[in-house]
Design an enzyme around this catalytic site. Sequence first.
Site, PDB file in Angstrom:
ATOM      1  N   GLU A  36       0.822  -1.212   0.000  1.00 34.86           N
ATOM      2  CA  GLU A  36       0.000   0.000   0.000  1.00 34.86           C
ATOM      3  C   GLU A  36       0.858   1.265   0.000  1.00 34.86           C
ATOM      4  OE1 GLU A  36      -2.992   0.380  -0.718  1.00 34.86           O
ATOM      5  OE2 GLU A  36      -3.565  -1.727  -0.726  1.00 34.86           O
ATOM      6  N   TYR A  81       8.748   9.543  -5.145  1.00 30.10           N
ATOM      7  CA  TYR A  81       8.069   9.909  -3.884  1.00 30.10           C
ATOM      8  C   TYR A  81       8.802   9.288  -2.687  1.00 30.10           C
ATOM      9  CZ  TYR A  81       4.389  11.232  -7.110  1.00 30.10           C
ATOM     10  OH  TYR A  81       3.683  11.787  -8.139  1.00 30.10           O
ATOM     11  N   TYR A 119      -5.927   7.221   3.446  1.00 33.21           N
ATOM     12  CA  TYR A 119      -6.029   6.136   2.465  1.00 33.21           C
ATOM     13  C   TYR A 119      -5.246   4.888   2.916  1.00 33.21           C
ATOM     14  CZ  TYR A 119      -4.914   3.161  -1.374  1.00 33.21           C
ATOM     15  OH  TYR A 119      -4.730   2.036  -2.119  1.00 33.21           O
ATOM     16  N   ASP A 137      -9.652   5.931  -2.855  1.00 30.02           N
ATOM     17  CA  ASP A 137      -8.538   6.408  -3.686  1.00 30.02           C
ATOM     18  C   ASP A 137      -9.099   6.915  -5.018  1.00 30.02           C
ATOM     19  OD1 ASP A 137      -9.203   4.171  -5.129  1.00 30.02           O
ATOM     20  OD2 ASP A 137      -7.152   3.411  -5.292  1.00 30.02           O
ATOM     21  N   CYS A 207     -26.164   1.933 -12.302  1.00 31.99           N
ATOM     22  CA  CYS A 207     -25.202   3.017 -12.513  1.00 31.99           C
ATOM     23  C   CYS A 207     -25.872   4.225 -13.189  1.00 31.99           C
ATOM     24  CB  CYS A 207     -24.044   2.503 -13.379  1.00 31.99           C
ATOM     25  SG  CYS A 207     -22.870   3.810 -13.767  1.00 31.99           S
TER      26      CYS A 207
HETATM   27  S1  SF4 Z   1     -21.557   0.772 -15.524  1.00 32.78           S
HETATM   28 FE1  SF4 Z   1     -19.848   1.709 -16.563  1.00 32.78          FE
HETATM   29  S2  SF4 Z   1     -19.645   3.767 -15.730  1.00 32.78           S
HETATM   30 FE2  SF4 Z   1     -20.981   2.602 -14.358  1.00 32.78          FE
HETATM   31  S3  SF4 Z   1     -19.619   1.848 -12.771  1.00 32.78           S
HETATM   32 FE3  SF4 Z   1     -19.758   0.273 -14.335  1.00 32.78          FE
HETATM   33  S4  SF4 Z   1     -18.066   0.644 -15.763  1.00 32.78           S
HETATM   34 FE4  SF4 Z   1     -18.342   2.467 -14.491  1.00 32.78          FE
END
Ligand code: SF4
Length: 358
Positions: A36, A81, A119, A137, A207
């Site tokens: 990480e 870094y 994170y 992240d 989505c």
């Molecule tokens: S449907 Fe497409 S835009 Fe939505 S989370 Fe999945 S890959 Fe990403």
Amino acid sequence: MAKPDWVKELTQWYSQNKRSMPWRDNPLPYYIWVSEVMLQQTQVETVIPYFKRFITRFPDLNTLANSDFQDVLKMWEGLGYYARARNFHKAASLVIQEGNGVIPDNFEDLRKLPGLGDYTAAAVASIAFGQKIPVVDGNVLRVFARFWGIKEDIKTNSVKRHIFDRLKNVISTSRPSDFNQAIMELGALVCRPKNPLCPQCPLQKQCVAFKKNITDELPIIKKKAKIPTYIYGACVIWRGNRFLISRRDNDQMLGGLWEFPGGRLEGNLNLKKQSFELVEKITNLEFKMLKDFYKIRHTYSHFKKELTAYKCQLLEQKVIAGDVVDPEDNFRWITLSEVTNFPFDKATLKVIDKIVKR
Ligand code: SF4
């Protein structure tokens, strides 16, 4: 509270699609921590060979804590870094000296260690110890800006907080580690920055960006200001088959790494003269500049470096201080074959590469 269906679908997708990684295949807390730290700002493919070399050289926390920092830097050389390496080394020593060698198993205690921000502390707490805390992240921000249709700059603290809070409510109770890794993996493999592979995505049904056909508009990331370019000069002073290198102060950027003596120059005029005078002052040596020079460019996170390193020759008969070895041990005369014994920053390695090729 019942979790939304997508949580289970996401972890199932992860079980079937996760990539093999050395720290994933053998998830010891120390390995998770190393990975990480290395993965901050760095791609998995770049990290894997570094990780393997690092754990071969420092197989456990105790070995790391008891090693010289120069050895740690050498293993980190080229990964960039470098403050990460310094803080990690410090944190390892603290855990050994004050924590009986036991890595803290929770976010709050991990967060107190040098170099562990929100994170990394969350990633180690959840992946190594199964703590129910979301990891946020860049991949996670991108996935959920699209999934929830967030039309604000994902770099702002308010959006980060918003996504963290919402994830805290839904994080898998039985598989928090897989939940976090699943989102990061989805961001890397499917919900990519450009051309996301929505037909393969387990989150597609819910989505927002997919449903509204705005996947290429999200996430919103405000453009960073252009980074400045600075001019640097250095001298490669030869003495027979050896040349002089100097170590950067620990409290400087790239602290502890070796380079050719030199520094940032003022403006663009008389670079050769400026370099000569600067290095003369730094080293207290008398030397002459030869015709050859090596020009390189290197980009750091906040600026670009344009470095000209001039080939020089020590005027042996004019050595002022009796000898040319620095009393504080911050200068060394080395041969090209000894380069591998010292950790250098990337810009210096580029110059060395040019010297070797010529
Ligand atoms: S449907 Fe497409 S835009 Fe939505 S989370 Fe999945 S890959 Fe990403």
